[in-house]
Design an enzyme around this catalytic site. Structure first.
Site, short mmCIF file in Angstrom:
data_model
loop_
_atom_site.label_atom_id
_atom_site.label_comp_id
_atom_site.label_asym_id
_atom_site.label_seq_id
_atom_site.Cartn_x
_atom_site.Cartn_y
_atom_site.Cartn_z
N HIS A 52 -18.39 -12.57 17.04
CA HIS A 52 -18.80 -13.95 16.76
C HIS A 52 -18.92 -14.18 15.25
O HIS A 52 -18.55 -15.23 14.74
CB HIS A 52 -20.12 -14.27 17.47
CG HIS A 52 -19.94 -14.50 18.94
ND1 HIS A 52 -20.09 -15.74 19.52
CD2 HIS A 52 -19.60 -13.65 19.94
CE1 HIS A 52 -19.86 -15.64 20.83
NE2 HIS A 52 -19.56 -14.37 21.10
N THR A 78 -22.26 -8.31 -12.46
CA THR A 78 -21.80 -8.29 -11.07
C THR A 78 -23.01 -8.08 -10.20
O THR A 78 -23.83 -7.21 -10.50
CB THR A 78 -20.82 -7.11 -10.85
OG1 THR A 78 -19.70 -7.27 -11.72
CG2 THR A 78 -20.33 -7.02 -9.42
N MET A 127 -18.94 -17.37 12.39
CA MET A 127 -20.23 -17.96 12.75
C MET A 127 -21.37 -17.49 11.84
O MET A 127 -22.22 -16.69 12.23
CB MET A 127 -20.55 -17.66 14.21
CG MET A 127 -19.53 -18.30 15.15
SD MET A 127 -20.09 -18.39 16.85
CE MET A 127 -21.11 -19.85 16.83
N HIS A 179 -15.45 -8.03 -6.77
CA HIS A 179 -14.86 -7.11 -7.74
C HIS A 179 -14.37 -5.81 -7.10
O HIS A 179 -13.88 -4.92 -7.80
CB HIS A 179 -15.83 -6.83 -8.90
CG HIS A 179 -15.14 -6.64 -10.22
ND1 HIS A 179 -14.25 -5.60 -10.45
CD2 HIS A 179 -15.18 -7.34 -11.37
CE1 HIS A 179 -13.81 -5.68 -11.69
NE2 HIS A 179 -14.34 -6.73 -12.27
N HIS A 200 -18.71 -11.40 -8.73
CA HIS A 200 -18.51 -11.42 -10.17
C HIS A 200 -17.77 -12.71 -10.55
O HIS A 200 -16.92 -13.17 -9.80
CB HIS A 200 -17.67 -10.20 -10.55
CG HIS A 200 -17.29 -10.13 -12.00
ND1 HIS A 200 -18.16 -9.71 -12.98
CD2 HIS A 200 -16.12 -10.41 -12.63
CE1 HIS A 200 -17.54 -9.74 -14.16
NE2 HIS A 200 -16.31 -10.17 -13.97
N ASP A 241 -29.24 -16.79 14.96
CA ASP A 241 -30.29 -15.95 14.37
C ASP A 241 -30.38 -16.38 12.91
O ASP A 241 -29.45 -16.18 12.14
CB ASP A 241 -29.89 -14.48 14.50
CG ASP A 241 -30.73 -13.53 13.65
OD1 ASP A 241 -31.55 -14.00 12.83
OD2 ASP A 241 -30.56 -12.31 13.79
N HIS A 297 -32.15 -15.82 9.40
CA HIS A 297 -32.97 -14.81 8.74
C HIS A 297 -34.23 -15.41 8.12
O HIS A 297 -35.11 -14.68 7.68
CB HIS A 297 -32.14 -14.07 7.68
CG HIS A 297 -31.05 -13.23 8.27
ND1 HIS A 297 -30.17 -12.50 7.51
CD2 HIS A 297 -30.69 -12.99 9.56
CE1 HIS A 297 -29.31 -11.86 8.30
NE2 HIS A 297 -29.61 -12.15 9.55
N HIS A 310 -26.61 -16.65 11.46
CA HIS A 310 -25.36 -16.26 12.12
C HIS A 310 -25.54 -16.28 13.63
O HIS A 310 -26.66 -16.31 14.13
CB HIS A 310 -24.93 -14.85 11.67
CG HIS A 310 -25.91 -13.77 11.99
ND1 HIS A 310 -25.91 -13.10 13.20
CD2 HIS A 310 -26.95 -13.26 11.27
CE1 HIS A 310 -26.89 -12.21 13.20
NE2 HIS A 310 -27.55 -12.29 12.05
N CYS A 311 -24.44 -16.27 14.34
CA CYS A 311 -24.50 -16.18 15.79
C CYS A 311 -24.83 -14.73 16.14
O CYS A 311 -24.42 -13.80 15.45
CB CYS A 311 -23.16 -16.58 16.39
SG CYS A 311 -23.18 -16.56 18.19
N GLU A 314 -31.93 -10.74 -15.15
CA GLU A 314 -31.26 -11.56 -16.16
C GLU A 314 -30.09 -10.80 -16.77
O GLU A 314 -30.11 -9.58 -16.83
CB GLU A 314 -32.26 -11.96 -17.25
CG GLU A 314 -33.30 -12.92 -16.72
CD GLU A 314 -34.29 -13.36 -17.78
OE1 GLU A 314 -34.75 -14.50 -17.71
OE2 GLU A 314 -34.61 -12.55 -18.69
N HIS A 360 -23.09 -19.41 22.78
CA HIS A 360 -23.43 -18.91 21.44
C HIS A 360 -24.94 -19.04 21.26
O HIS A 360 -25.63 -19.62 22.10
CB HIS A 360 -22.73 -19.73 20.35
CG HIS A 360 -21.24 -19.73 20.44
ND1 HIS A 360 -20.47 -18.70 19.99
CD2 HIS A 360 -20.37 -20.65 20.94
CE1 HIS A 360 -19.19 -18.98 20.20
NE2 HIS A 360 -19.09 -20.16 20.77
CU LIG Z 1 -21.22 -17.23 18.77
#
Ligand SMILES: [Cu+2]
Length: 479
Positions: free
Chosen positions: A165, A285, A170, A311, A262, A119, A121, A156-157, A281, A116
């Site tokens: 994955h 949703t 993951m 929703h 929501h 990544d 962000h 995430h993987c 503000e 595995h």
């Molecule tokens: Cu993985």
């Protein structure tokens, strides 16, 4: 006149420059923020989050994340092998501040079967760390990155097949707080949506393998918050007290579906759109893209159970995307009166209505082997099917839905009860001295399921402990 204009335009230029300057400061200086000493990051499993960063200076932050492939439950009786960051879906929550230098240790447990990587962000760099973190079972990889941009980010993987994955769980969230931290609130929680694709249909019991074709088609069997149906309902609900401000760190792992997040009965006072700086503000949703996040905040004014949903509403009521926030405290009738009227309204007439169905009744796959299993499976069906009307403890709703708890009507005649679940019921009946004249729609259940649910009902809430078998149901069916 001319000179006034001149002064005004200079003022405008100056203020524009001021904006520009302060913006520029945020974006160019973060890479120069010095780090003071090192510290081990506190990681938490959902729905908890680590302590706020507050005033702490940027640090070298050591994150140790262990990948575990482990079997768990998607819903009662439905087993699934989850691939996890830290043993949970979503993975452990990582809390940093802007300018931190994160030293990331990714450990792949020796009992795992696959390589595995991760990544994040929040990383500025190739693959968000994926290229440096590809790790085989029984190995550890280390890489470092500096958090340049504040915000709430998904990790995430990213090992091929990436979608698989992610579909196996993951993903998780990493928060990068601004200098000085986010404003302190009373309650903070971590919630992440994900979609799951199983070989069997929704609810089909047993160990369910991942279904690649359904995933490619984005035809999810389960859409859930925090890794399984009911992860945040009932006793697992998140909580708050009247008067508190709640902040939810909400992510969407996907892999396929966008979330229309929501909270029923609440309005978000603030939403950090897409987890960034922009605050909207008074939002009902908020859209959370796959691989995206949002920070939502709201003040709770009245007590009650508030339901968190995607929703895209069939996902909530039929696929699991439903969580609960339980708020305790004083009523406030200025804000919400509670029920002021309750009567029967039946615009569709008294005829028995059938739920639309294309393929008729699906026979249950695995018959219950003993009484315990009948009770367990029966409870599932009760919670999915009967609960909405007859309520959790079989207490019913006065004037609308008769009680199943200690019901003289139920206990008097088991064949009649079977007939009602098989065929529906309309017309006046008297239950425990109260008259009801309403409609119960025909329930599309197999003989096995009817036997289980009625056994569950009969062996709860002071009923007469009748055990109903599918043979008994078939007899009534074929009469
Ligand atoms: Cu993985």
């Amino acid at each position: 006149m001319k000179s006034i204009l001149k002064i005004l335009s200079i003022a405008l230029i100056l203020s524009a420059y001021g904006c520009f300057k302060s913006k520029k400061k945020v974006h160019t200086n973060t890479e120069d923020i010095p780090v003071h000493r090192e510290m081990k990051a506190e990681l938490t499993s959902p729905p908890n989050v680590p302590r706020p960063v507050g005033e702490r200076k940027a640090k070298k932050l050591i994150v140790e994340m262990e990948i575990l492939e482990k079997e768990g439950e998607l819903t009662d009786g439905v087993r699934y092998v989850f691939w996890t960051f830290g043993g949970t879906v979503p993975g452990s929550f990582i809390r940093t501040r802007v300018g931190d230098e994160v030293e990331f240790h990714l450990q792949n447990h020796p009992d795992n079967k696959l390589p595995h990587n991760i990544d994040l962000h929040a990383v500025t760099g190739p693959g968000g760390g994926a290229e440096s973190s590809f790790v085989a079972p029984g190995h550890e990889k280390v890489f470092s990155f500096k958090t340049l941009n504040p915000g709430l980010y998904v990790y995430h993987c990213a090992t091929a097949p990436v979608g698989m994955h992610i579909a196996n769980g993951m993903y998780g969230l990493i928060l990068v707080e601004p200098d000085g931290g986010l404003p302190i609130v009373d309650k903070e929680y971590y919630i992440m949506q994900g979609d799951f694709y199983t070989k069997g249909a929704n609810g089909e019991r047993g160990l369910q393998p991942f279904d690649m074709q359904k995933a490619v088609d984005e035809n999810a069997d389960y859409v859930v918050f925090n890794g399984n149906v009911g992860a945040l309902t009932g006793d697992n609900a998140i909580t708050a007290k009247v008067g508190e401000t709640v902040r939810l760190f909400v992510g969407n792992g996907g892999p396929g579906l966008v979330s229309s997040f929501h909270v029923i009965g609440e309005i978000f006072d603030k939403v950090h759109i897409e987890g960034g700086d922009l605050i909207n503000e008074n939002v009902q949703t908020t859209m959370i893209p796959a691989g995206g996040a949002a920070i939502v905040e709201f003040h709770v004014n009245v007590p009650g159970t508030f339901i968190l949903v995607d929703h895209s509403i069939f996902r909530a009521f039929n696929k699991g995307a439903l969580a609960m926030l339980k708020v305790e405290g004083e009523e406030n009738e200025n804000i919400y009166t509670g029920e002021q009227y309750d009567g029967i309204y039946l615009p569709e007439g008294p005829g028995i209505q059938e739920m639309p169905t294309t393929d008729g009744v699906v026979e249950s796959e695995i018959p219950a082997q003993n009484f315990e299993e009948q009770m367990k499976f029966g409870k599932q069906i009760y919670m999915q099917t009967c609960f909405a009307c007859h309520q959790a403890e079989g207490q019913g709703i006065p004037n609308a839905f008769p009680p199943l708890a200690n019901s003289d009507y139920l206990n008097a005649d088991v064949n009649r009860a079977i007939d009602i679940v098989l065929n529906g019921k309309t017309g006046e009946i008297t239950v425990n001295g109260q008259k009801y004249n309403s409609v119960m729609t025909r329930q599309m259940l197999s003989s096995e399921e009817i036997a289980n649910v009625l056994t569950y009902v009969y062996n709860n809430w002071d009923n007469n402990k009748t055990v109903v078998t599918s043979e008994m149901v078939n007899k009534v069916k074929n009469k």
